[in-house]
Each structure stands twice: as structure tokens, then as C-alpha cells.
Design a protein around this motif. Structure first.
Motif, short mmCIF file in Angstrom:
data_model
loop_
_atom_site.label_atom_id
_atom_site.label_comp_id
_atom_site.label_asym_id
_atom_site.label_seq_id
_atom_site.Cartn_x
_atom_site.Cartn_y
_atom_site.Cartn_z
N GLY A 175 0.83 -1.21 0.00
CA GLY A 175 0.00 0.00 0.00
C GLY A 175 0.86 1.25 0.00
O GLY A 175 0.55 2.23 -0.67
N TYR A 176 1.95 1.21 0.73
CA TYR A 176 2.80 2.39 0.84
C TYR A 176 3.42 2.74 -0.51
O TYR A 176 3.36 3.89 -0.95
N PHE A 177 3.98 1.70 -1.18
CA PHE A 177 4.65 2.00 -2.46
C PHE A 177 3.64 2.32 -3.55
O PHE A 177 3.93 3.08 -4.46
N LYS A 178 2.45 1.73 -3.44
CA LYS A 178 1.39 2.07 -4.39
C LYS A 178 0.96 3.52 -4.18
O LYS A 178 0.71 4.26 -5.12
N GLY A 179 0.90 3.89 -2.92
CA GLY A 179 0.44 5.24 -2.56
C GLY A 179 1.41 6.33 -2.96
O GLY A 179 1.08 7.51 -2.97
N LEU A 180 2.63 5.95 -3.30
CA LEU A 180 3.63 6.95 -3.71
C LEU A 180 3.20 7.65 -4.99
O LEU A 180 3.48 8.82 -5.21
N ILE A 181 2.52 6.85 -5.87
CA ILE A 181 2.10 7.42 -7.15
C ILE A 181 0.78 8.15 -6.95
O ILE A 181 -0.15 7.59 -6.37
N PRO A 182 0.70 9.39 -7.39
CA PRO A 182 -0.54 10.14 -7.20
C PRO A 182 -1.69 9.50 -7.97
O PRO A 182 -1.49 8.80 -8.96
N HIS A 183 -2.91 9.79 -7.50
CA HIS A 183 -4.10 9.26 -8.17
C HIS A 183 -4.31 9.96 -9.51
O HIS A 183 -3.90 11.10 -9.69
N GLY A 184 -4.93 9.26 -10.42
CA GLY A 184 -5.32 9.85 -11.71
C GLY A 184 -4.18 10.00 -12.69
O GLY A 184 -4.25 10.81 -13.61
N VAL A 185 -3.10 9.22 -12.52
CA VAL A 185 -2.00 9.30 -13.48
C VAL A 185 -2.27 8.28 -14.60
O VAL A 185 -2.65 7.14 -14.33
N PRO A 186 -2.12 8.70 -15.86
CA PRO A 186 -2.33 7.75 -16.97
C PRO A 186 -1.44 6.52 -16.83
O PRO A 186 -0.32 6.61 -16.32
N VAL A 187 -1.95 5.40 -17.31
CA VAL A 187 -1.27 4.11 -17.09
C VAL A 187 0.13 4.10 -17.69
O VAL A 187 1.08 3.61 -17.08
N LEU A 189 2.18 6.35 -17.95
CA LEU A 189 3.13 7.18 -17.20
C LEU A 189 3.56 6.53 -15.88
O LEU A 189 4.49 7.00 -15.22
N LEU A 190 2.83 5.46 -15.51
CA LEU A 190 3.06 4.86 -14.20
C LEU A 190 4.52 4.50 -13.91
O LEU A 190 5.04 4.85 -12.85
N PRO A 191 5.21 3.80 -14.84
CA PRO A 191 6.61 3.44 -14.54
C PRO A 191 7.48 4.66 -14.29
O PRO A 191 8.28 4.70 -13.35
N ILE A 192 7.28 5.67 -15.12
CA ILE A 192 8.10 6.88 -14.99
C ILE A 192 7.80 7.57 -13.66
O ILE A 192 8.70 7.96 -12.92
N MET A 193 6.48 7.66 -13.36
CA MET A 193 6.08 8.32 -12.12
C MET A 193 6.65 7.60 -10.91
O MET A 193 7.09 8.22 -9.94
N PHE A 194 6.65 6.27 -11.01
CA PHE A 194 7.17 5.50 -9.88
C PHE A 194 8.64 5.81 -9.64
O PHE A 194 9.07 6.02 -8.50
#
Lengths: 280, 181
Positions: A175-187, A189-194
Motif C-alpha cells: 500500500g505504501y509504495f502504491k500510494g507513492l504514485i498520485p491518483h489519476g495518473v495515466p497508465v 506514465l506509471l513506470p516513470i512516475m514510480f
């Protein structure tokens, strides 16, 4: 920004070093050494220790680290003992109570929110340790341990660890590492955002360490530089100006000492709050 | 992060003897870790916990005291109000009692006066009856005495007059008359 700060700092340092004829006496005062410097009364050399190939000599900064810690323990024991006699504080306890309540109510409570009580002891320790060390550094013949990056790195790393531990304990590892990425980010972009957020996780304590170190170092260097102006210009007439300006910087350092302790604690608290309550 | 700093600092650590300004010294870091950890645990156990507990306790104490004061104030206000109404009631009660007593006294007085009046009249009446009786008695006695005295006088007068000649004639006449009858 901090990186830039330290580069300018380094430039200033090398320039000052050149102007003072290559003899880097400012650096000797700022940096650690294996002796206590009581010039002109002499020097006390400290023992050399080594363990598993790691040089753990008792250096000047280690001594002042211990002095600071011992002083803090002594003071706080006194304060806590005062509460045993009566709930109404007096004298020294009164002064420290103001600071303790400030850290609790103005730093921890608003930034962490619910469940802030668990982090208050750490934040109080960090705040008072940094505050006392900063002030200790302003006393002649002493050394500023917070102007040594080894100390600030340890402080920042402990803040980092407390933050991660708090976040993981509250939200779970996943949950913690998932929560690092803000909500509503396009799929896509997820790796980059992470990666970005993960980097952000590490830049925070890095900034904490550098900020405290640079702020505490800069004032001292400026004071030494101003004093060295007298010798660079080889004139007595520059002395009043130098001393006046150095006094001004010194007073400014009193403010900075307080401010940096506050900022370090405030930001640590803020990071803890962000890790614990990730939804905003 | 540590690696980051190490890399960063190694760029600047060329100058000076024992490492540059930005190089992390393992020994000092080691002591700092030890000291800071000890500091956190010692202070947490012996300073922050008692101090924060004391602060909480005091805050609770103050809050409770304030609440208690507020409650007491409210209560005393209520009591005062109650007292006021009680006092008013008592005053009314006392006034009623006084009025009652006064009216009772009035009737009592009237009755006593009435009683005494009638008593007096009775006494007067009996007294006058007694007087009347005594008067009559006195009159009766007087009459008897007067009759007796007059009889005695008449006897004496007659005794004296019978010696005279005239009287003898009269007497003779009455005797004659008596004989004729």
C-alpha cells in the motif's frame, strides 16, 4: 537548489583559501580534526581508534557530539524531574516546555495529523539535538557538529528511516509504495512516475542533510572570512568594519541556529505526514 | 542516498588532508549513529514520555477544572435562582401566616369584647334585682315598725284621753251604740 548552494559555497571556500595565501585555516576551523583546538592556549590531542578497518577515532566533532548529547540528556532529565514535583513548570522547565509544546502542537500536530503522538519523541529529539548542537557551535573554542556533513547525513537518514517506517506501518508495504504514485495518473506514465517518486523519496533526506550542513557551515565561513579580511588587507583600520560585520553575522547565526533546527524538524514532520497520510 | 552523497562529495574531496568538506567521514558517522540512537531512546524513555504525560495531564487538569468551574457556576446560578424563589415563597407564606393570625386575633378580640359586655350586663341585671329585693324588704320592715310605733303612740294617747270627762261621754256613747247593736 541545494546542490547549487554547495557549489557556490565551494567556490567561496577555494577563493578564500587562495586569498589567505593557500593556508586553509578556515577549513581547519570548520572541519573535523583529531585535537581540541584551544589556540592560543594549546591543543588537546585525541586518541586514535580503529575497528574492522574503520577509523573511529575520537575527533573534535565526536567530542562535541557527546557533549551535546550529554548536555541534552542532563537538561531534559532535569526538566522531566521538575514535572514529578509539580505540574506547574518553573524556570528552565518553563523555557523548555514552550519549545516542547511548540514542536508538539505547531510542528507535529498540523503536519502529521492523526496518530502524530508516535513521532513526537523522535521529532523532539531531532529538534533539541540540532538546536543544542547549533548553539554549542557558536561558543568560542567549540565546534559545530551540524556543519559536518557526516552528522547531518546521519540525522537525515534517521528522518528518512522514521518516515519510511511510519508510512509502511500505516499503509502496509504494498500500500505504501502504491500510494507513492498520485491518483489519476495515466497508465503509460506509471513506470516513470514510480521512478520519479522513488527518486523524490531520496532527494528529501538529501536536501535535509545538505540544507542543515550548508546553513551551519556558511555562517561560520563568512565570519572567518570577515575576520581574515583584517589580515588580507594588512590594516588595523579594517578591523572595526570586519568585527562589526562578523558580529552581525554571528547574531544572524543565532537566528539561523534556531531556524535550521525548526526547518529540519518541520520538514521531517512534513515528510512523515506525507508518508503516513498518502491520500493528500 | 548515502552513495549519492559519497559520489557527490568525492568530486570535491581532492583538496585538504583528511577529506574535503563534503566527504562523509565513516568514523564520525558511526559515532553519530550510536550517539543519536542512544539519545533518541534515552530521551524517549526518561524525558519525553514523562514530560509529555505531565503536559497531557496538566492540559486535562486545566480542561477539567474549567469545565468544573463552568458547571459550578451554572449550579450556583441555579441555586441562587432557587433560593430567590424560595425566599419569595417564604415571604408570601409568612405574610399569609401573619394575615391569618391578625384576622384570628381580630375575631378573638371581638368575641372577648362581646362576651365581657354580656357578662357585665348580666352582672348589672342581677345587681339591680338584688337592690330591688333589698329595698322591698327594707320597706316591709319599716312599715311594720311604723305600725308598731304608731300603735304604741295611739295606746298612750288613748290611755291619757280616757281620764277626761269628754272622753267618758264619748266612751259611753260608743258603749251605748254597741248595746243597741
Amino acid at each position: 537548489m541545494d546542490l547549487q548552494n554547495s557549489e557556490t559555497l565551494k567556490d567561496t571556500l577555494s577563493q578564500t583559501a587562495e586569498h589567505s595565501g593557500g593556508d586553509n585555516w578556515i577549513m581547519h576551523h570548520i572541519m573535523d580534526g583529531n585535537y581540541l583546538d584551544f589556540t592560543p592556549f594549546g591543543k588537546i590531542y585525541l586518541p586514535h581508534l580503529e575497528i574492522f578497518g574503520l577509523d573511529i577515532s575520537i575527533t573534535r566533532h565526536v567530542v562535541f557530539l557527546w557533549i551535546s548529547a550529554a548536555l541534552l540528556i542532563f537538561l531534559m532529565m532535569k526538566v522531566s524531574k521538575a514535572y514529578k514535583n509539580s505540574l506547574v513548570p518553573k524556570g528552565v522547565s518553563n523555557f523548555f516546555e514552550v519549545l516542547i509544546v511548540f514542536v508538539r502542537d505547531e510542528i507535529a500536530k498540523p503536519t502529521i495529523g492523526k496518530g502524530y503522538e508516535k513521532f513526537v519523541p523522535y521529532l523532539l529529539t531531532a529538534f533539541f539535538f540540532i538546536l543544542l548542537s547549533n548553539f554549542l557551535g557558536l561558543i568560542p573554542f567549540s565546534a559545530t557538529i551540524t556543519s559536518n556533513i557526516s552528522v547531518t547525513v546521519v540525522l537525515a537518514v534517521s528522518s528518512f528511516l522514521v518516515t519510511q517506517a511510519g508510512g509502511i506501518k500505516k499503509n502496509g508495504v504494498f500500500g505504501y509504495f502504491k500510494g507513492l504514485i498520485p491518483h489519476g495518473v495515466p497508465v503509460f506514465l506509471l513506470p516513470i512516475m514510480f521512478v520519479v517518486e522513488l527518486l523524490g523519496l531520496f532527494t528529501k533526506p538529501f536536501a535535509l542533510a545538505i540544507r542543515l550542513f550548508a546553513n551551519m557551515t556558511a555562517g561560520h565561513i563568512v565570519i572567518y572570512a570577515l575576520i581574515s579580511l583584517i589580515f588580507v588587507m594588512k590594516s588595523y583600520f579594517i578591523a572595526p568594519v570586519s568585527i562589526g560585520m562578523a558580529l552581525f553575522i554571528y547574531l544572524l547565526e543565532v537566528l539561523v541556529a534556531l531556524l535550521q533546527a525548526y526547518i529540519f524538524t518541520m520538514l521531517s514532520s512534513l515528510f512523515i505526514g506525507m508518508a503516513v497520510h498518502q491520500d493528500h | 542516498m548515502l552513495a549519492n552523497i559519497l559520489a557527490f562529495s568525492s568530486m570535491y574531496s581532492s583538496e585538504g588532508g583528511g577529506g574535503g568538506l563534503l566527504s562523509v567521514d565513516g568514523g564520525l558517522a558511526f559515532w553519530t549513529v550510536l550517539t543519536f540512537l542512544a539519545l533518541v531512546f534515552i530521551l524517549k524513555k526518561f524525558a519525553w514520555k514523562p514530560i509529555l504525560t505531565a503536559l497531557d495531564e496538566r492540559e486535562k487538569n486545566i480542561k477539567d477544572s474549567l469545565e468544573l468551574a463552568e458547571k459550578s457556576k451554572e449550579e450556583s446560578k441555579k441555586l441562587l435562582e432557587e433560593n430567590k424563589t424560595n425566599l419569595l415563597k417564604a415571604e408570601e407564606e409568612s405574610r399569609k401566616i401573619i394575615n391569618e393570625a391578625r384576622s384570628f386575633a381580630e375575631t378573638m378580640k371581638n368575641q372577648i369584647i362581646e362576651d365581657s359586655k354580656s357578662q357585665a350586663q348580666k352582672i348589672i341585671a342581677s345587681a339591680s334585682a338584688e337592690i330591688e329585693r333589698k329595698k322591698e324588704e327594707a320597706f316591709g320592715e319599716l312599715k311594720n315598725q311604723v305600725a308598731e310605733i304608731s300603735l304604741q303612740i295611739a295606746e298612750k294617747v288613748i290611755k291619757q284621753n280616757l281620764n277626761t270627762s269628754l272622753n267618758s261621754e264619748v266612751i259611753d256613747k260608743y258603749i251605748n251604740e254597741l248595746q243597741k247593736n
